[in-house]
Motif scaffolding. Structure first.
Motif, PDB file in Angstrom:
ATOM      1  N   GLY A 219       3.130  26.060 -20.911  1.00 35.36           N
ATOM      2  CA  GLY A 219       3.954  24.948 -21.372  1.00 35.36           C
ATOM      3  C   GLY A 219       5.357  25.356 -21.786  1.00 35.36           C
ATOM      4  O   GLY A 219       6.118  24.542 -22.318  1.00 35.36           O
ATOM      5  N   LEU A 220       5.734  26.623 -21.531  1.00 35.35           N
ATOM      6  CA  LEU A 220       7.050  27.102 -21.915  1.00 35.35           C
ATOM      7  C   LEU A 220       8.116  26.818 -20.862  1.00 35.35           C
ATOM      8  O   LEU A 220       9.290  26.641 -21.189  1.00 35.35           O
ATOM      9  N   LEU A 221       7.731  26.763 -19.588  1.00 31.24           N
ATOM     10  CA  LEU A 221       8.722  26.544 -18.534  1.00 31.24           C
ATOM     11  C   LEU A 221       9.418  25.209 -18.711  1.00 31.24           C
ATOM     12  O   LEU A 221      10.630  25.092 -18.508  1.00 31.24           O
ATOM     13  N   GLN A 222       8.661  24.201 -19.121  1.00 28.60           N
ATOM     14  CA  GLN A 222       9.245  22.876 -19.318  1.00 28.60           C
ATOM     15  C   GLN A 222      10.293  22.894 -20.425  1.00 28.60           C
ATOM     16  O   GLN A 222      11.262  22.140 -20.395  1.00 28.60           O
ATOM     17  N   LYS A 223      10.129  23.799 -21.380  1.00 33.90           N
ATOM     18  CA  LYS A 223      11.085  23.903 -22.487  1.00 33.90           C
ATOM     19  C   LYS A 223      12.300  24.748 -22.104  1.00 33.90           C
ATOM     20  O   LYS A 223      13.408  24.502 -22.562  1.00 33.90           O
ATOM     21  N   ILE A 224      12.070  25.757 -21.258  1.00 32.21           N
ATOM     22  CA  ILE A 224      13.123  26.719 -20.922  1.00 32.21           C
ATOM     23  C   ILE A 224      13.902  26.295 -19.678  1.00 32.21           C
ATOM     24  O   ILE A 224      15.130  26.320 -19.663  1.00 32.21           O
TER      25      ILE A 224
END
Length: 444
Positions: A219-224
Motif C-alpha cells: 500500500g506504499l506505492l499509492q502514497k509514493i
C-alpha cells in the motif's frame, strides 16, 4: 567460521578499548560481514560520550544531536562512532523528542529497527540478543520488538524494510509485513527527500521490480507514486495492438526488463506511461488509444520530480525520457528526422532512451529488439558522425573571410550555412580540404 574486521576497523575497536570504553562494530556492516558481502564505512557503538570520543579522535567531527562522531581515516573512508542510546519518545513519526545516552549495549541494540542490523561484534564474538543471525540464515527481515511500534516511531522504516529485503533478496516476516500495510499512511509524514533516497536505492538494486511490487502490495506505492498506481486496471488489450497487459502491469514489467543500471532511467521506465490513464479512449469497435499520452506524461513527470525534490538536472532527464519515449524507428526516416530526435533528447541521453525502449518492448510482450530497432541504432551512430550545427564544420568564419577577403558580417554566416546544408542534406564530406575548396570555388 572465523570472522575478522578489516585492519582499519579493528584499529578503531582497539583504540577505543585501550581508552577504557566498551566499543562494538554494529549495524549493516556487521550484517554484511556475516553474509560475506563487501562493506565499507563501518559503524561503531560505544559507552563513550561524544566529548570523550573527540578526545581520542580530536580531528573527528560532531555536528548532530544523536551522539555520532565522524572519524576520517587515512584511506579516505569515514567511520561513525555513536554513543550507546536508549529508547525515547518519537515526534513526527521520524525523530526522537530527546536523545538519551544508554548505559549498556543491550539498550542500544533494543532501539534498532531490524534484527539483522541489531547484531554487534567486538572483534571476536557476536552479541545477538534478537536472533538476527538466525534471520540472516532464514533470509527474513523482521523488526526488533513490536513492528507497529517500530514503524510508528520512524515511518521511514516502512520503506527501509522493503529496500533491505530487496537488496538482500530476503522475505519480509509476516507480522512485519502486516504492520507495514497497517501503517502505510505514515509514509506521508516523511520528507520527500528521504522518500526519494529510499526509492532510488530500491530502483538501484538487482531486483528493483520486486521492490516496486512489494511497495504496491504493502500500500506504499499509492502514497509514493500514485501516478503509477493509477495505471493498474487501465486496459491496453485491443484489436491490432501488441500489448498483453494493463498499463500498470506493463510499467512494472518494463522496469523488470530495462537493461540500464541507472536508477533514474529505471524510474523513467517505470513512469513512462503515466499519461495513459488520462488519455484512455475506446471506440465502438473496441480499439483503445492513448493519443498524446507522452505529452501529458511529461507534465506529470515534471510534477512528480518536483514532489520528490529531484535536482534540476535529474528532473530534466526524467521529463525528457518520458516525453520522447514514443520515438519512431521507421526505416524510412530521413537523416534530418534522426538529427531532430538526437537534438530533442540530447546525445548524452541516447543510450538511456534505447534502454527505456528495450524495457518498453519486453514489458509489452515483444522481443528485445527488431530489425527496425537495430537499423535505427546503426543509423543513429552514422548520423552522429555528421555535423549537428555550423560550429561542427571543419571550417569556420575566419576561413571564409580570409579566402574571400570578406569582413565579418551576415555574408559569412550565409556561406557557412550553405556549406552546412550541403554536408547535411547532400552528404558532402565534412572534411577541411573539401570545404576549403568549395569556399575557393565561390570566387570564380
Amino acid at each position: 567460521m572465523t570472522y575478522k574486521l578489516p585492519p582499519s576497523a579493528q584499529k578503531v575497536l582497539t583504540t577505543m578499548k585501550k581508552a577504557g570504553f566498551e566499543t562494538y562494530a554494529v549495524g549493516g556492516s556487521v550484517r554484511d560481514l556475516l553474509m560475506g558481502r563487501p562493506t565499507k564505512n563501518w559503524d561503531f557503538t560505544t559507552s563513550a560520550v561524544p566529548s570523550e570520543i573527540l578526545k581520542i579522535y580530536p580531528d573527528g567531527f560532531y555536528d548532530n544531536a544523536f551522539g555520532t562522531v565522524g572519524v576520517a581515516l587515512e584511506n579516505g573512508e569515514i567511520y561513525e562512532i555513536t554513543t550507546f542510546r536508549t529508547e525515547s519518545n518519537y515526534k513526527d513519526h521520524r525523530h526522537p523528542e530527546k536523545v538519551l545516552w544508554g548505559q549498556t549495549l543491550l539498550e542500544d541494540l533494543g532501539r534498532r529497527d531490524f534484527t539483522v542490523g541489531a547484531i554487534a561484534f567486538d572483534g571476536k564474538n557476536f552479541i545477538d540478543p534478537y536472533n538476527g543471525q538466525k534471520d540472516l540464515k532464514d533470509k527474513i527481515i523482521r523488526t526488533v520488538g513490536n513492528p507497529n511500534q517500530r514503524f510508528a516511531e520512524d515511518a521511514l522504516r516502512l520503506m527501509r524494510a522493503i529496500r533491505i529485503a530487496t537488496e538482500l533478496e530476503f522475505l519480509l516476516e509476516a507480522e512485519t509485513f502486516a504492520a507495514i500495510v497497517a501503517n502505510a499512511a505514515l509514509i506521508r509524514e516523511i520528507s520527500s527527500e528521504r522518500v526519494k533516497e529510499e526509492l532510488l536505492k530500491i530502483l538501484a538494486t538487482d531486483h528493483s521490480a520486486d521492490g516496486i511490487a512489494l511497495l504496491k502490495n504493502a500500500g506504499l506505492l499509492q502514497k509514493i507514486l500514485p501516478e503509477v498506481e493509477k495505471g493498474f486496471g487501465v486496459n491496453q488489450v485491443s484489436p491490432g495492438r501488441h500489448h498483453l497487459y494493463d498499463v500498470g502491469t506493463h510499467s512494472f514489467l518494463s522496469l523488470k526488463f530495462c537493461p540500464s543500471q541507472d536508477p533514474l532511467v529505471r524510474l523513467a521506465t517505470l513512469i513512462h506511461d503515466i499519461g495513459k490513464p488520462a488519455t484512455f479512449k475506446q471506440d465502438e469497435k473496441g480499439l483503445i488509444t492513448f493519443y498524446n499520452h507522452e505529452v501529458i506524461g511529461a507534465s506529470l513527470a515534471r510534477h512528480l520530480a518536483d514532489r520528490l525534490k529531484l535536482s534540476k538536472k535529474d528532473r530534466d532527464r526524467l521529463v525528457t525520457m518520458v516525453r520522447w519515449h514514443q520515438f519512431s524507428v521507421d526505416e524510412k526516416q530521413t537523416d534530418s528526422a534522426l538529427r531532430r530526435f538526437i537534438r530533442r533528447v540530447g546525445k548524452e541521453n541516447l543510450k538511456d532512451m534505447l534502454d527505456l525502449r528495450i524495457g518498453d518492448r519486453l514489458g509489452g510482450g515483444a522481443r528485445e529488439t527488431s530489425w527496425r530497432l537495430k537499423l535505427f541504432i546503426k543509423r543513429l551512430d552514422e548520423v552522429q558522425k555528421q555535423p549537428f550545427t555550423v560550429a561542427d564544420l571543419k571550417v569556420d568564419g575566419h576561413d571564409v573571410m580570409e579566402i574571400l577577403n570578406l569582413d565579418s558580417g551576415p555574408k559569412v554566416g550565409e556561406i557557412l550555412n550553405m556549406l552546412f546544408n550541403e554536408v547535411v542534406e547532400k552528404g558532402e564530406p565534412n572534411e577541411r580540404s573539401s570545404l576549403l575548396k568549395k569556399i575557393k570555388n565561390l570566387t570564380s
